[in-house]
Design a protein around this motif. Structure first.
Motif, PDB file in Angstrom:
ATOM      1  N   LEU A 182       0.827  -1.209   0.000  1.00 50.40           N
ATOM      2  CA  LEU A 182       0.000   0.000   0.000  1.00 50.40           C
ATOM      3  C   LEU A 182       0.859   1.257   0.000  1.00 50.40           C
ATOM      4  CD1 LEU A 182      -2.775   1.492   0.445  1.00 50.40           C
ATOM      5  CD2 LEU A 182      -2.363   1.209   2.905  1.00 50.40           C
ATOM      6  N   LEU A 183       1.876   1.279   0.848  1.00 45.79           N
ATOM      7  CA  LEU A 183       2.718   2.470   0.987  1.00 45.79           C
ATOM      8  C   LEU A 183       3.626   2.699  -0.211  1.00 45.79           C
ATOM      9  CD1 LEU A 183       3.726   2.074   4.762  1.00 45.79           C
ATOM     10  CD2 LEU A 183       1.970   3.558   3.790  1.00 45.79           C
ATOM     11  N   ASN A 184       3.912   1.627  -0.947  1.00 45.96           N
ATOM     12  CA  ASN A 184       4.826   1.762  -2.097  1.00 45.96           C
ATOM     13  C   ASN A 184       4.114   1.780  -3.446  1.00 45.96           C
ATOM     14  OD1 ASN A 184       7.734   1.604  -0.987  1.00 45.96           O
ATOM     15  ND2 ASN A 184       6.716  -0.069   0.080  1.00 45.96           N
ATOM     16  N   SER A 185       2.785   1.734  -3.413  1.00 46.28           N
ATOM     17  CA  SER A 185       2.022   1.746  -4.665  1.00 46.28           C
ATOM     18  C   SER A 185       1.908   3.162  -5.237  1.00 46.28           C
ATOM     19  CB  SER A 185       0.615   1.182  -4.432  1.00 46.28           C
ATOM     20  OG  SER A 185       0.666  -0.172  -4.062  1.00 46.28           O
ATOM     21  N   GLU A 186       1.830   3.244  -6.552  1.00 47.86           N
ATOM     22  CA  GLU A 186       1.620   4.524  -7.237  1.00 47.86           C
ATOM     23  C   GLU A 186       0.171   4.553  -7.718  1.00 47.86           C
ATOM     24  OE1 GLU A 186       4.465   5.247 -10.262  1.00 47.86           O
ATOM     25  OE2 GLU A 186       6.204   5.065  -8.929  1.00 47.86           O
ATOM     26  N   PHE A 187      -0.620   5.374  -7.077  1.00 50.71           N
ATOM     27  CA  PHE A 187      -2.044   5.429  -7.386  1.00 50.71           C
ATOM     28  C   PHE A 187      -2.357   6.489  -8.445  1.00 50.71           C
ATOM     29  CE2 PHE A 187      -1.825   3.644  -3.095  1.00 50.71           C
ATOM     30  CZ  PHE A 187      -2.602   2.505  -3.252  1.00 50.71           C
ATOM     31  N   PHE A 188      -3.567   6.424  -8.949  1.00 47.73           N
ATOM     32  CA  PHE A 188      -4.129   7.369  -9.913  1.00 47.73           C
ATOM     33  C   PHE A 188      -3.569   7.218 -11.322  1.00 47.73           C
ATOM     34  CE2 PHE A 188      -4.857   9.205  -5.752  1.00 47.73           C
ATOM     35  CZ  PHE A 188      -6.209   9.519  -5.811  1.00 47.73           C
ATOM     36  N   GLY A 189      -2.935   6.082 -11.575  1.00 46.20           N
ATOM     37  CA  GLY A 189      -2.571   5.754 -12.947  1.00 46.20           C
ATOM     38  C   GLY A 189      -3.765   5.100 -13.645  1.00 46.20           C
ATOM     39  N   ILE A 190      -3.687   4.929 -14.958  1.00 49.29           N
ATOM     40  CA  ILE A 190      -4.794   4.348 -15.725  1.00 49.29           C
ATOM     41  C   ILE A 190      -4.846   2.840 -15.514  1.00 49.29           C
ATOM     42  CG2 ILE A 190      -5.687   3.921 -18.049  1.00 49.29           C
ATOM     43  CD1 ILE A 190      -4.463   6.568 -18.898  1.00 49.29           C
ATOM     44  N   CYS A 191      -6.033   2.335 -15.246  1.00 50.22           N
ATOM     45  CA  CYS A 191      -6.251   0.887 -15.139  1.00 50.22           C
ATOM     46  C   CYS A 191      -6.341   0.311 -16.550  1.00 50.22           C
ATOM     47  CB  CYS A 191      -7.522   0.591 -14.350  1.00 50.22           C
ATOM     48  SG  CYS A 191      -7.943  -1.172 -14.260  1.00 50.22           S
ATOM     49  N   MET A 192      -5.411  -0.546 -16.913  1.00 51.25           N
ATOM     50  CA  MET A 192      -5.364  -1.076 -18.268  1.00 51.25           C
ATOM     51  C   MET A 192      -6.522  -2.034 -18.561  1.00 51.25           C
ATOM     52  SD  MET A 192      -2.959   0.655 -19.353  1.00 51.25           S
ATOM     53  CE  MET A 192      -2.972  -0.009 -21.005  1.00 51.25           C
ATOM     54  N   ASN A 193      -7.140  -2.572 -17.518  1.00 51.38           N
ATOM     55  CA  ASN A 193      -8.296  -3.457 -17.726  1.00 51.38           C
ATOM     56  C   ASN A 193      -9.548  -2.678 -18.122  1.00 51.38           C
ATOM     57  OD1 ASN A 193      -6.830  -5.767 -17.033  1.00 51.38           O
ATOM     58  ND2 ASN A 193      -7.268  -5.498 -14.855  1.00 51.38           N
ATOM     59  N   HIS A 194      -9.539  -1.375 -17.819  1.00 54.21           N
ATOM     60  CA  HIS A 194     -10.705  -0.539 -18.147  1.00 54.21           C
ATOM     61  C   HIS A 194     -10.246   0.783 -18.779  1.00 54.21           C
ATOM     62  CE1 HIS A 194     -11.999  -3.136 -14.712  1.00 54.21           C
ATOM     63  NE2 HIS A 194     -13.047  -3.307 -15.507  1.00 54.21           N
ATOM     64  N   LYS A 195      -9.285   0.691 -19.672  1.00 51.74           N
ATOM     65  CA  LYS A 195      -8.688   1.903 -20.236  1.00 51.74           C
ATOM     66  C   LYS A 195      -9.639   2.682 -21.142  1.00 51.74           C
ATOM     67  CE  LYS A 195      -6.367  -0.826 -23.824  1.00 51.74           C
ATOM     68  NZ  LYS A 195      -5.043  -1.149 -24.419  1.00 51.74           N
ATOM     69  N   TYR A 196     -10.727   2.053 -21.603  1.00 51.88           N
ATOM     70  CA  TYR A 196     -11.657   2.753 -22.486  1.00 51.88           C
ATOM     71  C   TYR A 196     -12.851   3.343 -21.721  1.00 51.88           C
ATOM     72  CZ  TYR A 196      -8.969   0.383 -26.079  1.00 51.88           C
ATOM     73  OH  TYR A 196      -7.941  -0.064 -26.874  1.00 51.88           O
ATOM     74  N   LEU A 197     -12.862   3.181 -20.401  1.00 53.53           N
ATOM     75  CA  LEU A 197     -13.943   3.735 -19.585  1.00 53.53           C
ATOM     76  C   LEU A 197     -13.502   5.029 -18.904  1.00 53.53           C
ATOM     77  CD1 LEU A 197     -15.261   0.475 -17.844  1.00 53.53           C
ATOM     78  CD2 LEU A 197     -16.165   1.591 -19.892  1.00 53.53           C
ATOM     79  N   ARG A 198     -14.482   5.873 -18.593  1.00 53.06           N
ATOM     80  CA  ARG A 198     -14.185   7.103 -17.870  1.00 53.06           C
ATOM     81  C   ARG A 198     -13.918   6.793 -16.398  1.00 53.06           C
ATOM     82  NH1 ARG A 198     -18.434  10.559 -17.448  1.00 53.06           N
ATOM     83  NH2 ARG A 198     -17.011  12.291 -17.017  1.00 53.06           N
ATOM     84  N   LYS A 199     -13.195   7.691 -15.753  1.00 45.95           N
ATOM     85  CA  LYS A 199     -12.846   7.535 -14.339  1.00 45.95           C
ATOM     86  C   LYS A 199     -12.221   6.161 -14.072  1.00 45.95           C
ATOM     87  CE  LYS A 199     -16.387  10.730 -12.706  1.00 45.95           C
ATOM     88  NZ  LYS A 199     -17.536  10.947 -11.770  1.00 45.95           N
ATOM     89  N   ASN A 200     -11.184   5.893 -14.819  1.00 44.69           N
ATOM     90  CA  ASN A 200     -10.527   4.596 -14.719  1.00 44.69           C
ATOM     91  C   ASN A 200      -9.193   4.661 -13.966  1.00 44.69           C
ATOM     92  OD1 ASN A 200      -8.997   5.977 -16.543  1.00 44.69           O
ATOM     93  ND2 ASN A 200      -9.170   4.489 -18.205  1.00 44.69           N
ATOM     94  N   GLU A 201      -8.992   5.737 -13.185  1.00 39.43           N
ATOM     95  CA  GLU A 201      -7.743   5.830 -12.429  1.00 39.43           C
ATOM     96  C   GLU A 201      -7.741   4.838 -11.265  1.00 39.43           C
ATOM     97  OE1 GLU A 201     -10.577   8.995 -10.862  1.00 39.43           O
ATOM     98  OE2 GLU A 201      -9.869   8.266 -12.811  1.00 39.43           O
ATOM     99  N   LYS A 202      -6.565   4.295 -10.986  1.00 41.23           N
ATOM    100  CA  LYS A 202      -6.426   3.300  -9.909  1.00 41.23           C
ATOM    101  C   LYS A 202      -6.310   4.027  -8.560  1.00 41.23           C
ATOM    102  CE  LYS A 202      -2.957   1.121 -11.914  1.00 41.23           C
ATOM    103  NZ  LYS A 202      -1.910   0.094 -12.110  1.00 41.23           N
ATOM    104  N   ASN A 203      -7.457   4.215  -7.929  1.00 39.35           N
ATOM    105  CA  ASN A 203      -7.488   4.912  -6.637  1.00 39.35           C
ATOM    106  C   ASN A 203      -8.124   4.045  -5.541  1.00 39.35           C
ATOM    107  OD1 ASN A 203     -10.101   4.946  -7.560  1.00 39.35           O
ATOM    108  ND2 ASN A 203     -10.480   7.098  -7.071  1.00 39.35           N
ATOM    109  N   VAL A 204      -8.097   2.725  -5.752  1.00 39.27           N
ATOM    110  CA  VAL A 204      -8.613   1.775  -4.761  1.00 39.27           C
ATOM    111  C   VAL A 204      -7.535   0.732  -4.501  1.00 39.27           C
ATOM    112  CG1 VAL A 204     -10.405   0.078  -4.218  1.00 39.27           C
ATOM    113  CG2 VAL A 204     -10.984   2.130  -5.552  1.00 39.27           C
ATOM    114  N   PHE A 205      -7.386   0.345  -3.237  1.00 43.38           N
ATOM    115  CA  PHE A 205      -6.420  -0.702  -2.893  1.00 43.38           C
ATOM    116  C   PHE A 205      -7.164  -1.905  -2.322  1.00 43.38           C
ATOM    117  CE2 PHE A 205      -3.454  -2.915  -0.072  1.00 43.38           C
ATOM    118  CZ  PHE A 205      -2.371  -3.087  -0.922  1.00 43.38           C
ATOM    119  N   CYS A 206      -6.931  -3.081  -2.923  1.00 43.12           N
ATOM    120  CA  CYS A 206      -7.548  -4.317  -2.445  1.00 43.12           C
ATOM    121  C   CYS A 206      -6.598  -4.982  -1.459  1.00 43.12           C
ATOM    122  CB  CYS A 206      -7.854  -5.252  -3.619  1.00 43.12           C
ATOM    123  SG  CYS A 206      -8.602  -6.821  -3.094  1.00 43.12           S
TER     124      CYS A 206
END
Length: 204
Positions: free
Chosen positions: A17-41
């Motif tokens: 969690l501490l070493n992750s870079e968030f708000f990059g584009i999720c490649m699994n949903h790159k064609y959808l809006r609001k697809n930034e990676k801002n959730v941590f599982c």
């Protein structure tokens, strides 16, 4: 799972969690809006976007998740979300849109920065020495507290290993004493068995 394994499991997802870079584009949903990676599982130990956990059919839908927010260009978490999975006591909180939030990592500061005089109750982070506003807080972020807890955990594991080693050596020592005592008795018993009444051959 013993205490040591549980600690390692908790440290693993916290470190990610501490070493992750968030708000990059999720490649699994790159064609959808609001697809930034801002959730941590937490369960999968990976950053995802909101579309990865929208419906029941999504693999992360029932997993433990944390939403990452931005505050003055820094990644933060809502205190209400993270406190269920991490001890947030003594970490400085901030009000963001009416909710308490805490920083993931220590905020960068200039080398010549001086503590603010706005709050007389201020203190310094025990890990990075950054100024924090309110006592009894001792940390400015999750990472600063995590580092200290990891050091304490390593020290405890080291003590446990030393105790285990000492106990093992004690058992070995006791076993050795028993074996030595047995060996020391056997020759004497053999000598005693050999001894008897001497008989002379008859004279003619």
């Amino acid at each position: 799972m013993n205490l040591s394994e549980k600690r390692r499991s908790e440290e693993d997802w916290i470190d990610t969690l501490l070493n992750s870079e968030f708000f990059g584009i999720c490649m699994n949903h790159k064609y959808l809006r609001k697809n930034e990676k801002n959730v941590f599982c937490i369960d999968c130990n990976v950053e995802i976007c909101r579309h990865c956990c929208n419906t029941v059919t999504d693999s992360h839908y029932l997993h433990r998740r944390l939403q990452i927010c931005k505050y003055v260009y820094q990644d933060v978490l809502r205190l209400f979300d993270i406190q269920h999975y991490f001890d947030c006591s003594e970490i400085q909180t901030y009000k963001i849109n009416g909710e308490k939030a805490i920083h993931l990592n220590s905020r960068p500061q200039a080398k010549d920065a001086r503590p603010s005089t706005k709050s007389k109750n201020g203190a310094s982070c025990v890990t990075c020495k950054r100024y924090i506003q309110d006592r009894p807080n001792r940390f400015c972020s999750i990472s600063c507290k995590s580092v200290l807890e990891k050091d304490h955990s390593n020290q405890e594991e080291s003590l446990e290993e030393k105790k285990s080693c000492t106990s093992f050596l004690t058992d070995v020592s006791e076993d050795s004493e028993v074996l030595l005592s047995n060996f020391s008795l056997r020759p004497l018993m053999r000598i005693l068995k050999r001894k008897g009444i001497s008989r002379r051959s008859p004279l003619y």
